[in-house]
Design a protein around this motif. Structure first.
Motif, PDB file in Angstrom:
ATOM      1  N   GLU A 247       0.833  -1.203   0.000  1.00  0.00           N
ATOM      2  CA  GLU A 247       0.000   0.000   0.000  1.00  0.00           C
ATOM      3  C   GLU A 247       0.867   1.253   0.000  1.00  0.00           C
ATOM      4  O   GLU A 247       0.555   2.239  -0.692  1.00  0.00           O
ATOM      5  N   ARG A 248       1.968   1.193   0.766  1.00  0.00           N
ATOM      6  CA  ARG A 248       2.874   2.341   0.799  1.00  0.00           C
ATOM      7  C   ARG A 248       3.561   2.534  -0.551  1.00  0.00           C
ATOM      8  O   ARG A 248       3.737   3.667  -1.012  1.00  0.00           O
ATOM      9  N   ALA A 249       3.931   1.450  -1.210  1.00  0.00           N
ATOM     10  CA  ALA A 249       4.559   1.547  -2.530  1.00  0.00           C
ATOM     11  C   ALA A 249       3.621   2.212  -3.527  1.00  0.00           C
ATOM     12  O   ALA A 249       4.044   3.049  -4.340  1.00  0.00           O
ATOM     13  N   ILE A 250       2.343   1.878  -3.463  1.00  0.00           N
ATOM     14  CA  ILE A 250       1.364   2.489  -4.360  1.00  0.00           C
ATOM     15  C   ILE A 250       1.242   3.982  -4.082  1.00  0.00           C
ATOM     16  O   ILE A 250       1.155   4.804  -5.009  1.00  0.00           O
ATOM     17  N   GLN A 251       1.262   4.350  -2.805  1.00  0.00           N
ATOM     18  CA  GLN A 251       1.185   5.768  -2.442  1.00  0.00           C
ATOM     19  C   GLN A 251       2.386   6.547  -2.964  1.00  0.00           C
ATOM     20  O   GLN A 251       2.252   7.675  -3.442  1.00  0.00           O
ATOM     21  N   LEU A 252       3.552   5.930  -2.873  1.00  0.00           N
ATOM     22  CA  LEU A 252       4.778   6.626  -3.265  1.00  0.00           C
ATOM     23  C   LEU A 252       4.968   6.709  -4.773  1.00  0.00           C
ATOM     24  O   LEU A 252       5.580   7.654  -5.271  1.00  0.00           O
ATOM     25  N   ALA A 253       4.465   5.714  -5.511  1.00  0.00           N
ATOM     26  CA  ALA A 253       4.697   5.685  -6.961  1.00  0.00           C
ATOM     27  C   ALA A 253       3.406   5.342  -7.694  1.00  0.00           C
ATOM     28  O   ALA A 253       3.325   4.300  -8.362  1.00  0.00           O
ATOM     29  N   PRO A 254       2.378   6.179  -7.576  1.00  0.00           N
ATOM     30  CA  PRO A 254       1.116   5.876  -8.269  1.00  0.00           C
ATOM     31  C   PRO A 254       1.312   5.915  -9.776  1.00  0.00           C
ATOM     32  O   PRO A 254       2.220   6.566 -10.288  1.00  0.00           O
ATOM     33  N   ASN A 255       0.476   5.209 -10.485  1.00  0.00           N
ATOM     34  CA  ASN A 255       0.522   5.183 -11.954  1.00  0.00           C
ATOM     35  C   ASN A 255       1.869   4.722 -12.492  1.00  0.00           C
ATOM     36  O   ASN A 255       2.366   5.229 -13.493  1.00  0.00           O
ATOM     37  N   SER A 256       2.472   3.754 -11.808  1.00  0.00           N
ATOM     38  CA  SER A 256       3.766   3.215 -12.232  1.00  0.00           C
ATOM     39  C   SER A 256       3.681   1.705 -12.309  1.00  0.00           C
ATOM     40  O   SER A 256       2.739   1.079 -11.802  1.00  0.00           O
ATOM     41  N   ALA A 257       4.688   1.104 -12.940  1.00  0.00           N
ATOM     42  CA  ALA A 257       4.759  -0.354 -12.974  1.00  0.00           C
ATOM     43  C   ALA A 257       4.864  -0.920 -11.566  1.00  0.00           C
ATOM     44  O   ALA A 257       4.301  -1.981 -11.260  1.00  0.00           O
ATOM     45  N   THR A 258       5.573  -0.210 -10.696  1.00  0.00           N
ATOM     46  CA  THR A 258       5.700  -0.639  -9.303  1.00  0.00           C
ATOM     47  C   THR A 258       4.336  -0.686  -8.624  1.00  0.00           C
ATOM     48  O   THR A 258       3.995  -1.648  -7.922  1.00  0.00           O
ATOM     49  N   ALA A 259       3.527   0.355  -8.848  1.00  0.00           N
ATOM     50  CA  ALA A 259       2.189   0.383  -8.262  1.00  0.00           C
ATOM     51  C   ALA A 259       1.325  -0.750  -8.813  1.00  0.00           C
ATOM     52  O   ALA A 259       0.552  -1.369  -8.076  1.00  0.00           O
ATOM     53  N   ASP A 260       1.455  -1.018 -10.110  1.00  0.00           N
ATOM     54  CA  ASP A 260       0.681  -2.108 -10.708  1.00  0.00           C
ATOM     55  C   ASP A 260       1.028  -3.448 -10.061  1.00  0.00           C
ATOM     56  O   ASP A 260       0.149  -4.269  -9.757  1.00  0.00           O
ATOM     57  N   LEU A 261       2.323  -3.680  -9.866  1.00  0.00           N
ATOM     58  CA  LEU A 261       2.756  -4.925  -9.235  1.00  0.00           C
ATOM     59  C   LEU A 261       2.255  -5.012  -7.794  1.00  0.00           C
ATOM     60  O   LEU A 261       1.794  -6.064  -7.345  1.00  0.00           O
ATOM     61  N   ALA A 262       2.354  -3.915  -7.083  1.00  0.00           N
ATOM     62  CA  ALA A 262       1.890  -3.917  -5.697  1.00  0.00           C
ATOM     63  C   ALA A 262       0.397  -4.214  -5.631  1.00  0.00           C
ATOM     64  O   ALA A 262      -0.072  -4.974  -4.770  1.00  0.00           O
ATOM     65  N   ALA A 263      -0.370  -3.619  -6.555  1.00  0.00           N
ATOM     66  CA  ALA A 263      -1.813  -3.861  -6.570  1.00  0.00           C
ATOM     67  C   ALA A 263      -2.117  -5.323  -6.886  1.00  0.00           C
ATOM     68  O   ALA A 263      -3.020  -5.926  -6.289  1.00  0.00           O
ATOM     69  N   GLN A 264      -1.367  -5.901  -7.818  1.00  0.00           N
ATOM     70  CA  GLN A 264      -1.563  -7.314  -8.141  1.00  0.00           C
ATOM     71  C   GLN A 264      -1.252  -8.192  -6.924  1.00  0.00           C
ATOM     72  O   GLN A 264      -1.960  -9.157  -6.638  1.00  0.00           O
ATOM     73  N   ASN A 265      -0.191  -7.845  -6.232  1.00  0.00           N
ATOM     74  CA  ASN A 265       0.174  -8.623  -5.049  1.00  0.00           C
ATOM     75  C   ASN A 265      -0.866  -8.480  -3.943  1.00  0.00           C
ATOM     76  O   ASN A 265      -1.163  -9.450  -3.231  1.00  0.00           O
ATOM     77  N   LEU A 266      -1.424  -7.289  -3.794  1.00  0.00           N
ATOM     78  CA  LEU A 266      -2.498  -7.106  -2.813  1.00  0.00           C
ATOM     79  C   LEU A 266      -3.699  -7.984  -3.162  1.00  0.00           C
ATOM     80  O   LEU A 266      -4.315  -8.594  -2.276  1.00  0.00           O
TER      81      LEU A 266
END
Length: 276
Positions: A247-266
């Protein structure tokens, strides 16, 4: 050391090469070449194949209008613009979303150039990144290896080659390159995150955790490091901690590949037990 033999890319960001739980491989990154398209090359003459007003104009156009940059490069080459025109043409193709064509042109240019080793290594580095964008890790590995014959102490080139090796599933070799890179530039969180991901793929979870702890000590707001730590926490059965990191990764890098991966993992975390 860092950026001694390759271009600095304006707007470049550290990009992750991390696996989604359940996907099995590294994420084929949005490498620094994505910013090459906007930035052109650095100001340092040692890293350039050409100098002068025509090249400066072409670089300026790359930032504003890649199609105009390609047209300018084509006309300039017809008038004898040489390597500078061909380099700008390749970067314009990259900016226009044609990474495979750009990579081939960049690699050919570096092969044939009579420029200094530093400049040729910089162009091979751009070819490496463009091949990664095109999804051809084998060609990226080859271009990075050629670059490293010219600039063996370039830590960023070592990281680029490690990314290609990781995509190819050659994690032990990737770790060797990352070890070398960290020996040259120890304070790069990005490199530690890459090495952590490689260790994890080899089931070396403790080594991976140590690298992530070091990365977050260097850069507590590194979204890629938080993404990877979340994966490691999930593997250790700490679903709550994993969720917090993602959740913190998504907050820090929204609209990024990192956020996409974090959302998939969630989503996977909510669906059931961790999968790899």
């Amino acid at each position: 050391m860092r950026n001694q033999t390759r271009p600095a890319l304006l707007g470049a960001c550290a990009a992750a090469a991390l696996a989604v739980m359940g996907a099995g491989g590294w994420l084929a990154i949005a490498p620094r070449a994505a910013q090459t398209a906007q930035a052109g090359v650095a100001a340092g003459a040692a890293n350039r194949l050409a100098e002068g007003p025509e090249f400066e104009r072409c670089v300026a156009l790359l930032r504003q209008d890649p199609e105009a940059a390609r047209a300018h490069a084509t006309a300039w080459e017809a008038e004898g613009g040489g390597e500078g025109a061909r380099h700008c043409h390749a970067l314009a193709l990259l900016a226009m979303g044609e990474p495979a064509r750009a990579a081939q042109r960049l690699e050919t240019l570096a092969n044939r150039s009579e420029a200094a080793s530093a400049a040729r290594a910089a162009v091979y580095a751009q070819a490496t990144q463009a091949w990664l964008m095109a999804g051809d890790a084998n060609r990226a590995y080859g271009a990075a290896t050629l670059a490293l014959t010219l600039a063996p102490e370039d830590d960023e080139l070592l990281v680029d080659r490690a990314v290609a090796l990781g995509i190819l599933g050659r994690y032990r070799e990737a770790i060797q390159d990352l070890d070398r890179a960290l020996g040259i530039e120890a304070g790069r969180a990005e490199t530690l995150v890459f090495r952590a991901a490689a260790h994890r793929h080899l089931d070396q979870v403790e080594q991976a955790a140590r690298d992530i702890d070091r990365a977050l000590a260097l850069d507590p707001l590194n979204a890629e490091a938080l993404l990877e730590r979340g994966i490691l926490r999930q593997l250790r059965g700490d679903s709550t901690g994993a969720r917090e990191d993602w959740e913190r990764a998504i907050q820090l890098a929204p609209n990024s590949a990192t956020a996409d991966l974090a959302a998939q993992n969630l989503a996977l975390n909510e669906a059931g037990p961790a999968r790899r």
